[in-house]
Design a protein around this motif. Structure first.
Motif, PDB file in Angstrom:
ATOM      1  N   UNK A  28       0.165  -1.055  -0.084  1.00 53.29           N
ATOM      2  CA  UNK A  28       0.348   0.007   0.266  1.00 53.29           C
ATOM      3  C   UNK A  28       0.639   1.029   0.514  1.00 53.29           C
ATOM      4  N   UNK A  29       2.050   1.377   0.522  1.00 55.60           N
ATOM      5  CA  UNK A  29       2.599   2.130   0.353  1.00 55.60           C
ATOM      6  C   UNK A  29       3.519   2.267  -0.690  1.00 55.60           C
ATOM      7  N   UNK A  30       3.582   1.537  -1.249  1.00 46.41           N
ATOM      8  CA  UNK A  30       4.450   1.180  -2.984  1.00 46.41           C
ATOM      9  C   UNK A  30       5.510   0.564  -3.217  1.00 46.41           C
ATOM     10  N   UNK A  31       5.785  -0.278  -1.538  1.00 47.53           N
ATOM     11  CA  UNK A  31       6.697  -1.358  -1.612  1.00 47.53           C
ATOM     12  C   UNK A  31       6.914  -2.583  -2.727  1.00 47.53           C
ATOM     13  N   UNK A  32       7.843  -3.289  -2.966  1.00 45.73           N
ATOM     14  CA  UNK A  32       7.254  -4.034  -3.812  1.00 45.73           C
ATOM     15  C   UNK A  32       8.226  -4.855  -3.175  1.00 45.73           C
ATOM     16  N   UNK A  33       7.790  -6.110  -2.327  1.00 52.41           N
ATOM     17  CA  UNK A  33       7.642  -6.944  -1.449  1.00 52.41           C
ATOM     18  C   UNK A  33       7.866  -8.002  -2.332  1.00 52.41           C
ATOM     19  N   UNK A  34       9.371  -9.252  -2.116  1.00 48.96           N
ATOM     20  CA  UNK A  34       9.444 -10.721  -2.704  1.00 48.96           C
ATOM     21  C   UNK A  34      10.044 -10.934  -0.975  1.00 48.96           C
ATOM     22  N   UNK A  35       9.248 -12.212  -1.416  1.00 46.01           N
ATOM     23  CA  UNK A  35       9.165 -13.646  -0.899  1.00 46.01           C
ATOM     24  C   UNK A  35      10.027 -15.054  -0.770  1.00 46.01           C
ATOM     25  N   UNK A  36      11.661 -14.608  -0.432  1.00 44.65           N
ATOM     26  CA  UNK A  36      12.858 -15.936  -0.699  1.00 44.65           C
ATOM     27  C   UNK A  36      11.873 -17.283   0.065  1.00 44.65           C
ATOM     28  N   UNK A  37      11.835 -18.189  -0.597  1.00 46.53           N
ATOM     29  CA  UNK A  37      10.848 -19.698  -0.302  1.00 46.53           C
ATOM     30  C   UNK A  37      11.627 -19.915   0.558  1.00 46.53           C
ATOM     31  N   UNK A  38      13.595 -19.808  -0.144  1.00 43.04           N
ATOM     32  CA  UNK A  38      14.306 -21.098   1.083  1.00 43.04           C
ATOM     33  C   UNK A  38      14.717 -20.249   1.957  1.00 43.04           C
ATOM     34  N   UNK A  39      13.442 -19.326   3.068  1.00 48.12           N
ATOM     35  CA  UNK A  39      13.821 -18.552   4.067  1.00 48.12           C
ATOM     36  C   UNK A  39      13.217 -20.208   4.846  1.00 48.12           C
ATOM     37  N   UNK A  40      14.749 -19.995   5.778  1.00 45.31           N
ATOM     38  CA  UNK A  40      14.678 -20.985   7.452  1.00 45.31           C
ATOM     39  C   UNK A  40      14.438 -20.659   8.308  1.00 45.31           C
ATOM     40  N   UNK A  41      14.794 -21.185  10.016  1.00 47.02           N
ATOM     41  CA  UNK A  41      14.586 -20.483  11.080  1.00 47.02           C
ATOM     42  C   UNK A  41      15.686 -19.966  10.853  1.00 47.02           C
ATOM     43  N   UNK A  42      16.349 -18.706  11.638  1.00 50.89           N
ATOM     44  CA  UNK A  42      17.494 -17.309  11.732  1.00 50.89           C
ATOM     45  C   UNK A  42      18.289 -17.485  13.152  1.00 50.89           C
ATOM     46  N   UNK A  43      18.142 -19.291  13.855  1.00 59.55           N
ATOM     47  CA  UNK A  43      19.177 -19.737  14.427  1.00 59.55           C
ATOM     48  C   UNK A  43      19.031 -19.136  16.075  1.00 59.55           C
ATOM     49  N   UNK A  44      17.619 -17.826  16.435  1.00 55.86           N
ATOM     50  CA  UNK A  44      17.627 -18.144  17.686  1.00 55.86           C
ATOM     51  C   UNK A  44      17.467 -18.666  19.089  1.00 55.86           C
ATOM     52  N   UNK A  45      16.338 -20.033  18.735  1.00 54.69           N
ATOM     53  CA  UNK A  45      16.805 -21.039  19.532  1.00 54.69           C
ATOM     54  C   UNK A  45      17.627 -21.766  19.774  1.00 54.69           C
ATOM     55  N   UNK A  46      18.351 -21.827  19.327  1.00 51.27           N
ATOM     56  CA  UNK A  46      19.733 -22.644  19.289  1.00 51.27           C
ATOM     57  C   UNK A  46      20.758 -21.615  19.681  1.00 51.27           C
ATOM     58  N   UNK A  47      20.686 -20.347  19.448  1.00 52.06           N
ATOM     59  CA  UNK A  47      22.064 -19.704  20.256  1.00 52.06           C
ATOM     60  C   UNK A  47      21.274 -19.211  21.526  1.00 52.06           C
ATOM     61  N   UNK A  48      20.504 -19.165  21.481  1.00 51.44           N
ATOM     62  CA  UNK A  48      19.854 -18.774  22.602  1.00 51.44           C
ATOM     63  C   UNK A  48      19.981 -19.903  23.819  1.00 51.44           C
ATOM     64  N   UNK A  49      20.237 -21.567  23.272  1.00 51.67           N
ATOM     65  CA  UNK A  49      19.683 -22.380  24.315  1.00 51.67           C
ATOM     66  C   UNK A  49      21.409 -22.705  23.888  1.00 51.67           C
ATOM     67  N   UNK A  50      22.316 -21.881  23.854  1.00 55.17           N
ATOM     68  CA  UNK A  50      23.830 -22.204  24.288  1.00 55.17           C
ATOM     69  C   UNK A  50      24.600 -22.454  22.783  1.00 55.17           C
ATOM     70  N   UNK A  51      23.827 -23.143  21.735  1.00 55.94           N
ATOM     71  CA  UNK A  51      24.434 -24.407  20.873  1.00 55.94           C
ATOM     72  C   UNK A  51      24.663 -22.877  19.424  1.00 55.94           C
ATOM     73  N   UNK A  52      25.680 -22.224  20.359  1.00 58.02           N
ATOM     74  CA  UNK A  52      26.031 -21.259  19.228  1.00 58.02           C
ATOM     75  C   UNK A  52      27.055 -21.412  18.185  1.00 58.02           C
ATOM     76  N   UNK A  53      27.428 -22.545  18.550  1.00 61.25           N
ATOM     77  CA  UNK A  53      28.659 -23.401  17.022  1.00 61.25           C
ATOM     78  C   UNK A  53      27.871 -23.567  15.909  1.00 61.25           C
TER      79      UNK A  53
END
Length: 239
Positions: A28-53
């Motif tokens: 509505x604000x004139x922005x063209x939006x793409x949705x890359x379908x290959x996207x998955x989790x950013x890793x936050x649950x793993x990172x916050x649980x201590x699985x940093x590597x």
């Protein structure tokens, strides 16, 4: 302007209406939006649980999936903070280079598009909960409030103890269930005390936690993501 939407796991699996509202609002604000379908989790649950590597491959993958976009927009302060605050510290050059291109929705609207009045219409009483990641890591400040203040028909009510954590904290809610529940009850009680019809915020994970308490206690306050309020218009009202 062309951007990519990072919808996040919680929105994709549980709150698809938020992703739809974000696209509707941006278009509505004139922005063209793409949705890359290959996207998955950013890793936050793993990172916050201590699985940093173990998080590094997810961060590297996320950077690769969104390669080529100057702006990646997400309706989640939590996931935006994960990328912006933690990716640079992982020691992976691709993840670090990608981090500055991630924007939480309200900061993208205010800082990049330069708008606060998005043409929204929402004739309901609303109280706003600022989530911890948006408040403390991203420093969103009054950006969400500026956007809400410009919504036609809205009645904003102050939330007591607004800056206090709701108690979700991702895996914190699992590891410290009793403390998490008590904090959620405090936040729910404060929301109810405002008399507002709607409790809004920028993170559905927080709203899910508070909403669970409100539902179990049969309270009339409805949790709703800020994107859904901002996407609502007189022609296409919130239902």
């Amino acid at each position: 302007m062309r951007v990519a939407l990072f919808v996040t796991c919680v929105n994709d699996a549980v709150y698809p209406a938020t992703g739809i509202a974000t696209v509707r609002l941006l278009e509505r604000l004139g922005v063209e939006v793409d949705f890359p379908e290959a996207q998955t989790c950013c890793g936050q649950p793993q990172y916050n649980t201590g699985y940093r590597r173990e998080t590094v491959p997810l961060a590297r993958r996320t950077a690769r999936v969104f390669d080529g976009y100057d702006h990646v927009v997400t309706p989640s302060g939590s996931c935006a903070a994960m990328v912006r605050d933690h990716y640079p510290a992982m020691g992976d050059s691709a993840a670090a280079a990608f981090a500055p291109r991630m924007y939480e929705l309200t900061e993208f609207l205010v800082d990049v598009l330069g708008v606060t009045d998005v043409g929204a219409y929402f004739p309901h009483s609303v109280t706003y909960h600022p989530s911890c990641h948006g408040l403390r890591l991203l420093g969103l400040g009054d950006r969400p409030r500026k956007l809400l203040n410009a919504v036609k028909g809205i009645e904003l009510r102050e939330l007591p103890g607004a800056q206090e954590c709701c108690g979700f904290g991702g895996t914190f809610a699992v590891k410290n269930a009793d403390v998490s529940t008590a904090m959620g009850r405090d936040k729910a009680r404060n929301a109810v005390s405002t008399g507002a019809e709607v409790l809004c915020g920028g993170d559905n994970s927080c709203l899910m936690h508070i909403g669970g308490v409100l539902s179990r206690e049969s309270q009339p306050v409805r949790p709703l993501h800020i994107a859904e309020i901002l996407a609502s218009t007189e022609e296409e009202p919130w239902s």
